[in-house]
Structures are given as structure tokens and as C-alpha cells.
Motif scaffolding. Structure first.
Motif, PDB file in Angstrom:
ATOM      1  N   ASN A  91     -14.534  -8.799   1.625  1.00  0.00           N
ATOM      2  CA  ASN A  91     -13.272  -8.294   1.083  1.00  0.00           C
ATOM      3  C   ASN A  91     -12.326  -8.071   2.254  1.00  0.00           C
ATOM      4  N   ASN A  92     -11.540  -9.106   2.510  1.00  0.00           N
ATOM      5  CA  ASN A  92     -10.648  -9.076   3.675  1.00  0.00           C
ATOM      6  C   ASN A  92      -9.176  -8.951   3.283  1.00  0.00           C
ATOM      7  N   ALA A  93      -8.812  -9.438   2.106  1.00  0.00           N
ATOM      8  CA  ALA A  93      -7.393  -9.439   1.704  1.00  0.00           C
ATOM      9  C   ALA A  93      -6.818  -8.042   1.869  1.00  0.00           C
ATOM     10  N   GLY A  94      -5.675  -7.960   2.487  1.00  0.00           N
ATOM     11  CA  GLY A  94      -5.106  -6.634   2.720  1.00  0.00           C
ATOM     12  C   GLY A  94      -3.616  -6.686   2.956  1.00  0.00           C
ATOM     13  N   ARG A  95      -3.031  -5.537   2.829  1.00  0.00           N
ATOM     14  CA  ARG A  95      -1.591  -5.384   3.005  1.00  0.00           C
ATOM     15  C   ARG A  95      -1.361  -4.138   3.851  1.00  0.00           C
ATOM     16  N   ALA A  96      -0.353  -4.176   4.705  1.00  0.00           N
ATOM     17  CA  ALA A  96      -0.051  -2.996   5.528  1.00  0.00           C
ATOM     18  C   ALA A  96       1.398  -2.597   5.338  1.00  0.00           C
ATOM     19  N   HIS A  97       1.653  -1.355   5.616  1.00  0.00           N
ATOM     20  CA  HIS A  97       3.025  -0.852   5.517  1.00  0.00           C
ATOM     21  C   HIS A  97       3.096   0.424   6.319  1.00  0.00           C
ATOM     22  N   SER A  98       4.214   0.657   6.969  1.00  0.00           N
ATOM     23  CA  SER A  98       4.366   1.943   7.659  1.00  0.00           C
ATOM     24  C   SER A  98       5.712   2.552   7.299  1.00  0.00           C
ATOM     25  N   ALA A  99       5.692   3.857   7.135  1.00  0.00           N
ATOM     26  CA  ALA A  99       6.921   4.620   6.849  1.00  0.00           C
ATOM     27  C   ALA A  99       6.575   6.089   6.985  1.00  0.00           C
ATOM     28  N   PRO A 100       7.515   6.881   7.472  1.00  0.00           N
ATOM     29  CA  PRO A 100       7.268   8.329   7.439  1.00  0.00           C
ATOM     30  C   PRO A 100       7.189   8.781   5.984  1.00  0.00           C
ATOM     31  N   LEU A 101       6.505   9.870   5.764  1.00  0.00           N
ATOM     32  CA  LEU A 101       6.236  10.318   4.387  1.00  0.00           C
ATOM     33  C   LEU A 101       7.501  10.366   3.532  1.00  0.00           C
ATOM     34  N   HIS A 102       8.589  10.875   4.102  1.00  0.00           N
ATOM     35  CA  HIS A 102       9.789  11.040   3.265  1.00  0.00           C
ATOM     36  C   HIS A 102      10.440   9.707   2.897  1.00  0.00           C
ATOM     37  N   HIS A 103      10.022   8.618   3.542  1.00  0.00           N
ATOM     38  CA  HIS A 103      10.534   7.295   3.155  1.00  0.00           C
ATOM     39  C   HIS A 103       9.490   6.457   2.424  1.00  0.00           C
ATOM     40  N   GLN A 104       8.341   7.027   2.199  1.00  0.00           N
ATOM     41  CA  GLN A 104       7.261   6.283   1.528  1.00  0.00           C
ATOM     42  C   GLN A 104       7.599   6.162   0.032  1.00  0.00           C
ATOM     43  N   THR A 105       7.744   4.943  -0.460  1.00  0.00           N
ATOM     44  CA  THR A 105       8.082   4.806  -1.887  1.00  0.00           C
ATOM     45  C   THR A 105       6.804   4.675  -2.712  1.00  0.00           C
ATOM     46  N   LEU A 106       6.906   5.091  -3.950  1.00  0.00           N
ATOM     47  CA  LEU A 106       5.769   4.963  -4.866  1.00  0.00           C
ATOM     48  C   LEU A 106       5.423   3.489  -5.100  1.00  0.00           C
ATOM     49  N   GLU A 107       6.457   2.640  -5.145  1.00  0.00           N
ATOM     50  CA  GLU A 107       6.222   1.204  -5.389  1.00  0.00           C
ATOM     51  C   GLU A 107       5.355   0.620  -4.271  1.00  0.00           C
TER      52      GLU A 107
END
Ligand code: NDP
Length: 261
Positions: A91-107
Motif C-alpha cells: 500500500n504505497n499510494a499516497g497524497r501529501a499536503h502541508s498547511a498551518p492548522l488555521h489554513h487546513q481545509t476540510l476538503e
């Protein structure tokens, strides 16, 4: 002559067309396994699969979006038709994202969890029961150093990878009597598109040049370097050998000594 260790084994690798997944696909094929590399678009893996077949390995590619139960079911059916049985799931498929908490969107939070966590669950559920029935199986989940520690600006990614590690440990316990192992590999920054995108995000947010942005993510790494995808593939292939039966439910760091917990 000693046969390569994975001769007779059949392996499915999600996200197997590029990055770490491609390195794992190549390494498992070199070790003698028949491989099925999945990407959202099957053509992403077709060049690699062509190269492997040309040199005499048995390799297949198919499309699979790991977030979709229907797509995973279709991929599992194709695996049955081409491989017969499946011994190894990476299970290698993956996605990354970075953002400070206050910019983290639910989507974005939901998108990350859909790939990293739900995808790992769906694919494991598709193959692990048959592995238990045949009394041999290897599940290797590509987690991250972020599965074992907290870092700034990656709350969604780290939470999803902690979930992957928790899931891995539970499957390891559940399958332990059936000849199946489940382990998580936890790399630091690896030299792939994912890290290139991270560096480019830092450049655009901070105005740093590429070298400085890269240096900023390497600051905490003892070896001051990116991990090579082949280093991850090396450990993944080792975990798939018969001799690794006793390694179960582990989080194996490949981070040059960054996380020592
Ligand atoms: P890349 O961004 O280079 O590749 C991501 C892979 O995931 C691609 O093969 C992509 O397939 C696949 N993928 C993404 N979404 C889906 C989906 N919905 N369904 C099926 N496949 C999907 O990343 P890496 O090779 O670097 O990362 C591989 C794994 O390693 C990930 O789980 C990542 O979190 C983990 N990891 C990466 C680290 C790094 O520094 N790079 C460090 C630690 C862990 P497609 O070809 O279809 O786009």
C-alpha cells in the motif's frame, strides 16, 4: 545457483507507476516476484512494466483509484485474472499536503484521508482474507516518519499516517496466526515528486531559492540528505521474504536516524 527470494510470489503495488511505488515494483520484480503496478491511469506504469517485461520479468499494469471501492474491486478482479493469487500487497499510494492548522481545509483533510487511510483499508480488505486462507502473505504499508512523530504544518498528513500505522498494527495482530505479516515503512523525505512539490511550496510561501528550501527540510535530518526511493524498496522487498516472517506490526524507520523513539 540460488533462486531469487520472491520467485513464485505475486505482488500488487498501489501507486506503482512512479516514485517509491515504481522503485518497489522494480525491486520486487528483480527479486523474482510477478508484479502488478496500479496507478490512477494505467499508462503511468506502462513504460516501467514494458521495461520489466522486456528483460524477462512478469509484470502487469492496471488502473486503480484506491479511494473508490468499485475501482479497488475491479483491480482485485484483474489481479485474480492475471496473477491468480496475491501474496504481497504494498500500500504505497499516497497524497501529501502541508498547511498551518488555521489554513487546513476540510476538503483537503478528507482527500488525504481518502487516499492514505481509506485506500490502505480498501486494498488490504480486498487481498488480506485470501492471504490468510492460503496461510502466507505480506502487507507492506508505506507510512512515513510522520506516522511516529508530530511536525509543524502537516497535521492532516501526520494524522493520516498515524492512522495507517495503527491500522497496520491491528492487521498484524489479526493475521498473525495465519502466516500473514503487516508492517509499516516510515521514511523521512524521499527524493520523489512529492518532495519536489514540498520544496516548491516552501519556495512559493517563503521566497527562498530551491537549494535553501531543500536545506530547510534537511535541517533536522542527521544525514543531511534525501532518502533514495531504492532504499525504501530495499526494505519493502526484505519484508516480503520468507525469512522476515517474525517481523510483524513494526514501524521501520528509513530516516538516517532522525526519529529514535
Ligand atoms: P509521489 O507523489 O511521487 O507519488 C504518489 C503515488 O501515489 C503515485 O504513484 C500516485 O499515482 C499514487 N496515488 C495518489 N493518489 C492515488 C489514488 N487516489 N489512487 C491510486 N494511486 C494514487 O509520492 P511518493 O512516491 O514520494 O510517495 C509514495 C508513498 O510514500 C506515499 O504514501 C507517501 O505518503 C509516502 N512517503 C513519501 C515520502 C516522501 O518524502 N516522498 C516520505 C514518507 C512517506 P498516480 O501515478 O496515479 O498519480
Amino acid at each position: 545457483m540460488i533462486a531469487p527470494p520472491l520467485v513464485g510470489r505475486n505482488a500488487v503495488i498501489t501507486g506503482g507507476g512512479r516514485g517509491i511505488g515504481a522503485a518497489v515494483t522494480r525491486r520486487l520484480a528483480e527479486a523474482g516476484a510477478t508484479v502488478l503496478a496500479c496507478s490512477r491511469d494505467a499508462s503511468a506504469a506502462s513504460e516501467l512494466i514494458g521495461q520489466l517485461n522486456e528483460r524477462g520479468d512478469r509484470a502487469f499494469a492496471t488502473a486503480c483509484d484506491v479511494t473508490s471501492p468499485d475501482s479497488v474491486a475491479a483491480m482485485a478482479e484483474y489481479a485474480g485474472e492475471t496473477l491468480g493469487h496475491v501474496d504481497i500487497l504494498v500500500n504505497n499510494a499516497g497524497r501529501a499536503h502541508s498547511a498551518p492548522l488555521h489554513h487546513q481545509t476540510l476538503e483537503e483533510w478528507n482527500r488525504l484521508f481518502a487516499v492514505n487511510v481509506t485506500g490502505t483499508f480498501l486494498c488490504t480488505q480486498a487481498f488480506a482474507p485470501a492471504m490468510a486462507q492460503q496461510a502466507w502473505g505480506r502487507i507492506v504499508n508505506i507510512a512515513s516518519i510522520a506516522a511516529r512523530t508530530g511536525l509543524r504544518y502537516v497535521s492532516a498528513y501526520a494524522a493520516s499516517k498515524h492512522a495507517v500505522l495503527g491500522f497496520t498494527r491491528c492487521i498484524a495482530a489479526e493475521m498473525a496466526e495465519n502466516g500473514v505479516t503487516a508492517n509499516a515503512i516510515c521514511p523521512g523525505y524521499v527524493d520523489t515528486d512529492m518532495t519536489t512539490e514540498t520544496v516548491e511550496r516552501i519556495m512559493s510561501k517563503t521566497g527562498l531559492g530551491r537549494e535553501e528550501a531543500l536545506a530547510s527540510i534537511l535541517q533536522t535530518t542527521p544525514q543531511r540528505r534525501l532518502i533514495d526511493a531504492d532504499e525504501v524498496a530495499f526494505v519493502a522487498a526484505m519484508l516480503c521474504e520468507d525469512g522476515a516472517h517474525g517481523i510483524n506490526g513494526q514501524a521501520i524507520g528509513i530516516d538516517g536516524g532522525e526519529f529514535l523513539g
